[in-house]
Write a protein that holds these residues in place. Sequence first.
Motif, PDB file in Angstrom:
ATOM      1  N   SER A  24       0.878  -1.183   0.030  1.00 42.67           N
ATOM      2  CA  SER A  24       0.108   0.008  -0.239  1.00 42.67           C
ATOM      3  C   SER A  24       0.922   1.171   0.004  1.00 42.67           C
ATOM      4  CB  SER A  24      -1.112  -0.016   1.230  1.00 42.67           C
ATOM      5  OG  SER A  24      -0.279  -0.087   2.200  1.00 42.67           O
ATOM      6  N   ILE A  25       2.131   1.017   0.390  1.00 44.39           N
ATOM      7  CA  ILE A  25       3.046   2.351   0.434  1.00 44.39           C
ATOM      8  C   ILE A  25       3.683   2.332  -0.958  1.00 44.39           C
ATOM      9  CG2 ILE A  25       5.008   3.240   1.379  1.00 44.39           C
ATOM     10  CD1 ILE A  25       4.414   2.297   3.965  1.00 44.39           C
ATOM     11  N   ALA A  26       4.089   1.336  -1.441  1.00 42.14           N
ATOM     12  CA  ALA A  26       5.015   1.306  -2.404  1.00 42.14           C
ATOM     13  C   ALA A  26       4.455   0.506  -3.702  1.00 42.14           C
ATOM     14  CB  ALA A  26       6.433   0.934  -2.119  1.00 42.14           C
ATOM     15  N   PRO A  27       3.259   0.769  -4.340  1.00 45.07           N
ATOM     16  CA  PRO A  27       2.569  -0.025  -5.348  1.00 45.07           C
ATOM     17  C   PRO A  27       3.434   0.328  -6.552  1.00 45.07           C
ATOM     18  CG  PRO A  27       1.227   1.989  -4.949  1.00 45.07           C
ATOM     19  CD  PRO A  27       2.320   1.926  -3.598  1.00 45.07           C
ATOM     20  N   LYS A  28       3.374  -0.433  -7.689  1.00 46.32           N
ATOM     21  CA  LYS A  28       3.736  -0.284  -9.009  1.00 46.32           C
ATOM     22  C   LYS A  28       3.531   1.138  -9.425  1.00 46.32           C
ATOM     23  CE  LYS A  28       4.655  -4.386 -11.633  1.00 46.32           C
ATOM     24  NZ  LYS A  28       4.117  -5.543 -10.670  1.00 46.32           N
ATOM     25  N   ARG A  29       4.583   1.856  -9.802  1.00 46.66           N
ATOM     26  CA  ARG A  29       4.389   3.292 -10.211  1.00 46.66           C
ATOM     27  C   ARG A  29       3.831   3.103 -11.630  1.00 46.66           C
ATOM     28  NH1 ARG A  29       9.526   5.986  -8.063  1.00 46.66           N
ATOM     29  NH2 ARG A  29      10.233   3.742  -8.299  1.00 46.66           N
ATOM     30  N   GLY A  30       2.610   3.748 -11.999  1.00 52.84           N
ATOM     31  CA  GLY A  30       2.426   3.665 -13.355  1.00 52.84           C
ATOM     32  C   GLY A  30       1.241   4.614 -13.517  1.00 52.84           C
ATOM     33  N   GLN A  31       0.606   4.215 -14.460  1.00 49.20           N
ATOM     34  CA  GLN A  31      -0.796   5.469 -14.736  1.00 49.20           C
ATOM     35  C   GLN A  31      -1.687   5.380 -13.553  1.00 49.20           C
ATOM     36  OE1 GLN A  31       0.154   2.658 -16.961  1.00 49.20           O
ATOM     37  NE2 GLN A  31      -0.032   3.188 -18.884  1.00 49.20           N
ATOM     38  N   VAL A  32      -1.987   4.412 -13.167  1.00 52.06           N
ATOM     39  CA  VAL A  32      -2.869   4.249 -11.943  1.00 52.06           C
ATOM     40  C   VAL A  32      -2.673   4.919 -10.779  1.00 52.06           C
ATOM     41  CG1 VAL A  32      -4.323   2.280 -12.962  1.00 52.06           C
ATOM     42  CG2 VAL A  32      -2.266   1.885 -11.578  1.00 52.06           C
ATOM     43  N   THR A  33      -1.386   5.148 -10.285  1.00 52.25           N
ATOM     44  CA  THR A  33      -0.747   5.534  -9.135  1.00 52.25           C
ATOM     45  C   THR A  33      -0.893   7.318  -9.257  1.00 52.25           C
ATOM     46  OG1 THR A  33       1.292   5.162  -9.884  1.00 52.25           O
ATOM     47  CG2 THR A  33       0.455   3.797  -8.116  1.00 52.25           C
ATOM     48  N   GLY A  34      -1.347   7.740  -8.041  1.00 54.78           N
ATOM     49  CA  GLY A  34      -1.445   9.340  -8.225  1.00 54.78           C
ATOM     50  C   GLY A  34      -0.089   9.818  -7.643  1.00 54.78           C
ATOM     51  N   GLU A  35       0.116  11.065  -7.804  1.00 56.76           N
ATOM     52  CA  GLU A  35       1.091  11.855  -7.292  1.00 56.76           C
ATOM     53  C   GLU A  35       1.601  11.621  -5.785  1.00 56.76           C
ATOM     54  OE1 GLU A  35       3.196  13.809  -8.548  1.00 56.76           O
ATOM     55  OE2 GLU A  35       4.079  14.885  -7.026  1.00 56.76           O
ATOM     56  N   ALA A  36       0.473  11.298  -5.007  1.00 55.64           N
ATOM     57  CA  ALA A  36       1.099  11.321  -3.624  1.00 55.64           C
ATOM     58  C   ALA A  36       1.687   9.796  -3.454  1.00 55.64           C
ATOM     59  CB  ALA A  36      -0.273  11.327  -2.768  1.00 55.64           C
ATOM     60  N   GLU A  37       1.158   8.926  -4.221  1.00 58.48           N
ATOM     61  CA  GLU A  37       1.549   7.648  -4.119  1.00 58.48           C
ATOM     62  C   GLU A  37       3.210   7.330  -4.543  1.00 58.48           C
ATOM     63  OE1 GLU A  37      -1.582   7.549  -5.122  1.00 58.48           O
ATOM     64  OE2 GLU A  37      -2.568   5.776  -4.164  1.00 58.48           O
TER      65      GLU A  37
ATOM     66  N   LEU B 257       5.656   9.052  -2.275  1.00 62.88           N
ATOM     67  CA  LEU B 257       5.876   8.018  -0.981  1.00 62.88           C
ATOM     68  C   LEU B 257       6.872   6.983  -1.402  1.00 62.88           C
ATOM     69  CD1 LEU B 257       5.176   7.857   2.108  1.00 62.88           C
ATOM     70  CD2 LEU B 257       3.148   6.347   1.356  1.00 62.88           C
ATOM     71  N   VAL B 258       6.460   6.165  -2.534  1.00 61.81           N
ATOM     72  CA  VAL B 258       7.613   5.277  -2.999  1.00 61.81           C
ATOM     73  C   VAL B 258       8.779   6.001  -3.072  1.00 61.81           C
ATOM     74  CG1 VAL B 258       8.065   3.646  -4.685  1.00 61.81           C
ATOM     75  CG2 VAL B 258       5.737   4.197  -4.389  1.00 61.81           C
ATOM     76  N   ALA B 259       8.940   7.007  -3.795  1.00 63.65           N
ATOM     77  CA  ALA B 259      10.378   7.784  -3.956  1.00 63.65           C
ATOM     78  C   ALA B 259      10.961   7.936  -2.628  1.00 63.65           C
ATOM     79  CB  ALA B 259      10.172   8.988  -4.693  1.00 63.65           C
TER      80      ALA B 259
END
Length: 284
Positions: free
Chosen positions: A121-134, A137-139
């Motif tokens: 939930s903190i580090a989902p695959k970054r792609g089209q679906v993830t928003g700016e906030a996510e 947080l991954v970064a």
Amino acid sequence: PEYEEPKEARRADVTYDDLGGLGVTIDQIREMVELPLRYPELFQRLGVDPPKGVLLHGPPGTGKTRLARAVANESEAQFFHIAGPEIMGSAYGESERRLREVFEEASANAPSILFIDEIDSIAPKRGQVTGEAERRLVAQLLTLMDGLEPRQNLVVIAATNRPEALDEALRRPGRFDREIIIGVPDQPGRREILGIHTRAMPLAEDVDLDELARITYGYVGADLAAITREAGIEAVRRIMPQLNLEEGTVPPEVLENLSVRRDDFIAAHKRVQPSAMREIMVQM
Ligand code: ATP
């Protein structure tokens, strides 16, 4: 000044003996986490960097959290816990700040283990679906992992039941580059887990934990713990008529003879569905 919890209060109290059916897993985590935390000088002498991050994956309720607590306790390390969804829910910018703070506190109190539950939930695959906030947080999490010194005596253990949903960058070398798989327990594993959860329970002579282990195919540790709890409640129900309700007391002979019987366990087994099954039924 705010009240500060005494350090000791953060020490987890479970041990490896409180984990059933995880023999090989415990060996693996001892080697990856406990040895480097306990004897950093060995690794230093050999010029080998101990892992900074270990990823535990397996279905819900199989003991991932308990394992992380046990390894912290047995390594005499402080235990810090982050619940993925909880940190995710905070206001913009706040999640990153909280993540940084926990990393700082864990470093300052080393040797320590920082456990991140439901890391997907903190580090989902970054792609089209993830928003700016996510994405931020991954970064942030990657930056914090990269900033850890190998000699810092801090190990981050992360748990997930959806490893395929994680951002790939998380598993690069120097981050979560070790993995431990925790599966659904087999029959001997279930027997061990039942033994642990009935340790403090008076059992009637007709209770056969081997039989229970046989009939609980597909049940994970959390389910078996639930069966044991339910069986205890069954026993209480059964002796209710013998209680002195007017006085509000339990007659001493009732207390003395109280034990959990086979039929209490059988009734509990019928009532508690294995959690994997519950999920399937919800999906149907
Ligand atoms: P989740 O992924 O849902 O967070 P988890 O894998 O972290 O689950 P735990 O929280 O460690 O599972 O387990 C929940 C409870 O189930 C434990 O507190 C314990 O009572 C019981 N349990 C689970 N696995 C085991 C096990 N291997 N041995 C003994 N008890 C277990």
